[in-house]
Design an enzyme around this catalytic site. Structure first.
Site, PDB file in Angstrom:
ATOM      1  N   GLU A 168     -60.644  95.722 -47.410  1.00  0.00           N
ATOM      2  CA  GLU A 168     -59.915  95.405 -46.177  1.00  0.00           C
ATOM      3  C   GLU A 168     -60.375  96.198 -44.971  1.00  0.00           C
ATOM      4  O   GLU A 168     -59.950  95.909 -43.846  1.00  0.00           O
ATOM      5  CB  GLU A 168     -58.422  95.696 -46.391  1.00  0.00           C
ATOM      6  CG  GLU A 168     -57.843  94.970 -47.554  1.00  0.00           C
ATOM      7  CD  GLU A 168     -56.638  95.703 -48.113  1.00  0.00           C
ATOM      8  OE1 GLU A 168     -55.630  95.058 -48.369  1.00  0.00           O
ATOM      9  OE2 GLU A 168     -56.706  96.934 -48.265  1.00  0.00           O
ATOM     10  N   GLN A 200     -52.114  86.364 -56.802  1.00  0.00           N
ATOM     11  CA  GLN A 200     -52.962  87.554 -56.864  1.00  0.00           C
ATOM     12  C   GLN A 200     -52.423  88.566 -57.867  1.00  0.00           C
ATOM     13  O   GLN A 200     -53.042  89.580 -58.127  1.00  0.00           O
ATOM     14  CB  GLN A 200     -53.045  88.214 -55.475  1.00  0.00           C
ATOM     15  CG  GLN A 200     -53.588  87.297 -54.399  1.00  0.00           C
ATOM     16  CD  GLN A 200     -53.593  87.911 -53.004  1.00  0.00           C
ATOM     17  OE1 GLN A 200     -53.396  87.192 -52.036  1.00  0.00           O
ATOM     18  NE2 GLN A 200     -53.830  89.207 -52.869  1.00  0.00           N
ATOM     19  N   ARG A 216     -54.861  91.235 -45.503  1.00  0.00           N
ATOM     20  CA  ARG A 216     -56.056  92.078 -45.646  1.00  0.00           C
ATOM     21  C   ARG A 216     -55.795  93.491 -45.155  1.00  0.00           C
ATOM     22  O   ARG A 216     -56.465  93.992 -44.251  1.00  0.00           O
ATOM     23  CB  ARG A 216     -57.245  91.464 -44.905  1.00  0.00           C
ATOM     24  CG  ARG A 216     -58.545  91.838 -45.618  1.00  0.00           C
ATOM     25  CD  ARG A 216     -59.730  91.039 -45.183  1.00  0.00           C
ATOM     26  NE  ARG A 216     -60.823  91.317 -46.109  1.00  0.00           N
ATOM     27  CZ  ARG A 216     -61.956  90.672 -46.140  1.00  0.00           C
ATOM     28  NH1 ARG A 216     -62.178  89.699 -45.316  1.00  0.00           N
ATOM     29  NH2 ARG A 216     -62.892  90.989 -47.007  1.00  0.00           N
ATOM     30  N   CYS A 217     -54.813  94.101 -45.784  1.00  0.00           N
ATOM     31  CA  CYS A 217     -54.338  95.367 -45.258  1.00  0.00           C
ATOM     32  C   CYS A 217     -53.497  96.045 -46.318  1.00  0.00           C
ATOM     33  O   CYS A 217     -52.704  95.398 -46.992  1.00  0.00           O
ATOM     34  CB  CYS A 217     -53.499  95.056 -44.027  1.00  0.00           C
ATOM     35  SG  CYS A 217     -52.266  96.249 -43.602  1.00  0.00           S
TER      36      CYS A 217
END
Ligand code: MCN
Ligand code: CUM
Length: 796
Positions: free
Chosen positions: A741, A223, A370-371
């Site tokens: 998120e 990523q 996801r945070c």
């Protein structure tokens, strides 16, 4: 008369444009790391430790070397001769690439085999004889700090216990004073269990070292390609300009593809040694057992309250289990991520947070699934605490939240932990949610149902998330300041290419970045191609995680477009034979203020940049912008869930779920809704069905998809989404806030609150996630809290 283009028609801001990337994804034409085959490519497999904690007495790889088709067996000892047995983590710790002294978690990388095909490599791995001397395993923070606990990281010189850090933020004395004045003190302790991002595509890499050019090319699932390039340059001591990291299509990341994994490093070394391309593709259990876990934090807190419901102060303590290596990808300044974003949406005068991080014999955890760096845990605790406090006060759940919200006129608002929230309409979001769910009506039904022995419940959760690190003053990763970039090239015919330092994994950047260019320049979105993920072509950037792409790179796309527009204005003035001051802009076109019919399109300006520029002007129409955001963006959301719990079985069904998300200006409303639905699905999964835990020996329980469940459309409840509240971000060039998120962050507490609301009469205060039916049943039947990671209860 205005001849401005219709922005929605050209796919600009606000257009629900279909995702351009989907055209290849749904046709099976994506190009993922495992799709790439290079001439002469070899395959690597990893031998993993069966034990969670053991001393390595010997490794004998001679049988593996003899297998026909095997080219290389790598062990820690060999890595050590190149100073590569250990690597630095993104949190200033070290991590074993291949174990030399001990193994420290089940699934740890012990050796690698490179062979003609992956099957030969896998079989040869089985022929490596490793002699282990088992050591007692530590599987939670309590054991980590117990007297006589074995020191897991005895490789580190000054490490004499299992504590990684003790960290504190806030005002301890002020908090004490406020607690002394409280009418009521409400307490809560909970565990946010380990969870795993589980993207469909596992991690992998193809390293291709070419001795004749000295160039190392690595295709990999990352990523953050530029961060990886810097890490490879530093760790492997290779010149940075001779390293090219290409992140092709990514089959979901969710945070799992931020860290640096041993497999990447080993494939690189193998390619350098063999001078052939070496591919490593993780299998599913390897991915589940060894990569980027999230959460695993025990949160203990209390809230000081006035009898009328005003929050006076909050005190919190976190015990975070980081596994064997502290490898969190997070801004260096904050040891436990942005956990101190807790209660940012509420007007809490004073607060104090302490945190202790410990090692355990588990795979390295703490990656933010996801945070935005542990905001999930923060918001989960916040909303569970809000529910407990309202119940303790005997107040209505919605009313208690509303009276404590930061009011609309109070922005920018300084939170008790020092963040500056930028904007929001919190009460309005709540009202929209309550109306949509039919709040008063549901409360009446709930009362009535209770009389007939049926358990209905309603759970509210709100969240605000600090998205878009950095500003570079406060945010850095390993000293590299956090900002991002965009490069825009407009070709002669007015078509364009935009490149950014971020790397989407399914979020739709190829669609939305073009929409920003379209909004700023009036070039139809379909005339703008977006490229990310190749360090040889993309401008330097920090990558995609923490929903930072829109807040930072998206802003850079707007800013670079404005640079292009400024130059185009000069070209327009030249073409129109007017002075620049007399030239006006409307979408897609410059015109003369006094004669609006006399104008030139942006495409005509582009042509002129290459064919008819004014004397002295540098030709071409391209530029780069680096954007260092002044602040984080602060989206807000309200999630409301209603459920029915069956007291006989503990099974609970979602009746309704309403989501009200305010992420400022929506670039592409359809993509935003997709992001919210995906996040809510993951929230539901964490709350209801996913468990990955460890037994007393440190064996990973739930390291397969029979136990660690991924919800399909069949299991997932329907969601009702509301986007009518829009508070533009005051400091973002197009008013957008992050969204990627939010629903995964704020969603879980809504489900848990709903189930606990349904069983309120039992006196049960907490059931830790996942709320599997047996745990809910046990709570109802024995009227007791259920804590700890299943199936191992904290109290036994
Ligand atoms: N967007 C928009 N309007 C806004 C905000 C965002 O149209 N006001 C669009 C963006 O342009 C982008 C998408 O929504 O196309 C998400 O944007 P953003 O909130 O900036 O988040 P990122 O692009 O930085 O994505 C990261 C975020 C994270 S951190 C995780 S984890 C996650 C998530 O995105 N992983 C995902 N969503 C995912 N979705 C998919 N399909 N796959 C993943 O791995
Ligand atoms: Cu934090 S998981 Mo996302 O930030 O890649």
């Amino acid at each position: 008369m205005s001849q401005a283009l219709d922005e929605i028609k050209i796919g600009g801001l606000g257009a629900s444009r279909k995702r351009v990337e989907d055209s290849r994804f749904i046709r099976g034409k994506g190009n993922y790391t495992d799709d790439i085959t290079l001439p002469g490519m070899l395959h690597m497999e990893i031998l993993r430790s069966p034990l969670a904690h053991a001393r390595i007495k010997s490794i004998d790889a001679s049988r593996a070397w003899q297998v026909p088709g095997v080219h290389l067996v790598l062990t820690g000892e060999m890595m050590a001769t190149r100073n590569l047995a250990w690597m630095p983590t993104l949190s200033y710790d070290t991590q074993a690439v291949l174990a030399t002294d001990k193994v420290r978690f089940q699934g740890q990388e012990v050796a690698c085999v490179v062979a003609d095909d992956p099957y030969i490599a896998k079989d040869a791995c089985e022929l490596i004889d490793v002699e282990y001397e088992p050591l007692p395993a530590i599987v939670n923070p309590e054991q980590a700090v117990a007297d006589g606990a074995p020191v897991i990281r005895d490789d580190k010189e000054n490490q004499h216990d299992n504590v990684i850090y003790d960290w504190a933020v806030g005002d301890a004395e002020g908090t004490d004073r406020a607690f002394a004045q409280a009418d009521k003190i409400s307490k809560l302790r909970l565990h946010y269990p380990r969870s795993h991002p589980s993207p469909i595509e596992c991690c992998g890499s193809i390293a291709d070292y070419n001795r004749s050019t000295s160039k190392l090319t690595v295709y990999m699932t990352t990523q953050a390609p530029h961060i990886i390039r810097a890490a490879v340059a530093l760790v492997a001591e290779l010149p940075e300009h001779m390293i090219r990291i290409i992140s092709p299509d990514i089959g979901g990341g969710f945070g799992n593809k931020v860290p640096v994994y041993p497999g990447y490093v080993c494939s690189i070394l193998a390619s350098i040694l063999l001078e052939r391309p070496v591919k490593w593709i993780e299998d599913k259990s390897g991915n589940l057992i060894s990569t980027g876990f999230a959460r695993d934090v025990y949160l203990d807190g209390e809230m000081a309250l006035r009898s009328d419901g005003k929050i006076l102060a909050v005190r919190m303590h976190a015990d975070a289990d980081h596994g064997a290596f502290f490898s969190d990808a997070q801004p260096s300044k904050f040891k436990i991520g942005l956990l101190h974003s807790a209660f940012a949406a509420y007007d809490v005068p004073v607060a104090y947070l302490t945190a202790r991080g410990t090692y355990s014999n588990k795979a390295p955890g703490g990656v933010a699934y996801r945070c935005s760096f542990r905001v999930t845990e923060a918001m989960f605790f916040q909303e569970r605490m809000m529910q407990a406090a309202a119940d303790d006060l005997g107040m209505d759940q919605a009313e208690f939240r509303r009276m404590n919200f930061v009011p609309d006129e109070a922005f920018p608002h300084r939170t008790p932990f020092g963040f500056l929230t930028d904007s929001g309409q919190y009460a309005r979001c709540l009202d929209v949610g309550l109306k949509a769910v039919g709040y008063q009506d549901f409360r009446r039904q709930q009362e009535e149902a209770r009389g007939r022995g049926r358990l209905l419940g309603l759970g509210i959760s709100t969240m605000t998330e600090p998205l878009g690190a950095g500003n570079s003053r406060e945010y850095d990763i390993l000293g590299i300041k956090m900002f991002d970039s965009a490069e825009l090239k407009v070709h002669i015919t007015g078509k364009a290419i935009v490149r950014t330092g971020t790397r989407g994994q399914g979020q739709g950047h190829e669609t939305t970045w073009a929409q920003i260019v379209s909004h700023e320049l009036g070039i139809p979105a379909e005339d703008v191609v977006v490229e990310e993920g190749d360090t040889d072509t993309a401008p330097f950037g920090m990558g995609t995680y923490a929903s930072r792409s829109t807040p930072v790179a998206g802003a850079a796309v707007a800013m670079v477009s404005r640079k292009i527009r400024a130059k185009a204005r000069k070209l327009a003035a030249h073409l129109l034979e007017a002075s620049e001051e007399d030239v006006e802009w409307e979408l897609g076109r410059f015109y003369i203020r006094s004669a609006p019919d006399r104008g030139v399109t942006i495409q005509e300006c582009a042509m002129a940049a290459y064919s008819n520029m004014p004397d002295g002007m540098e030709p071409g129409l391209e530029n780069t912008a680096y954007y260092d955001p002044p602040n984080l963006t602060w989206p807000f959301a309200v999630y409301i869930v209603t459920v029915e719990v069956d007291p006989q079985t503990g099974v609970w069904d979602v009746l309704n779920m309403v989501a009200v998300d305010d992420c400022g200006i929506r670039i592409n409303p359809m993509i935003v809704e997709g992001q919210i639905m995906g996040g809510l699905t993951e929230a539901y999964a964490m709350a209801s069905m996913q468990f990955i835990t460890f037994d007393a020996e440190g064996n990973c329980v739930g390291s397969n998809y029979m136990d660690y469940l991924l919800p399909t459309a069949w299991e997932t409840p329907g969601f009702e989404l509301h986007g009518e509240v829009v508070t533009p971000c005051p400091h973002h060039p197009i008013g957008a806030k992050g969204i990627g998120e939010c629903a995964a962050v704020g969603g879980p507490a809504a489900f848990v609150n709903a189930v606990l609301d349904a069983i309120k009469g039992t006196g049960v205060r907490n059931i830790d996630m996942p709320l599997l039916p047996d745990r809910v049943w046990e709570a109802i039947t024995y009227r007791r809290d259920i804590s700890g990671a299943p199936p191992v209860h904290a109290d036994d």
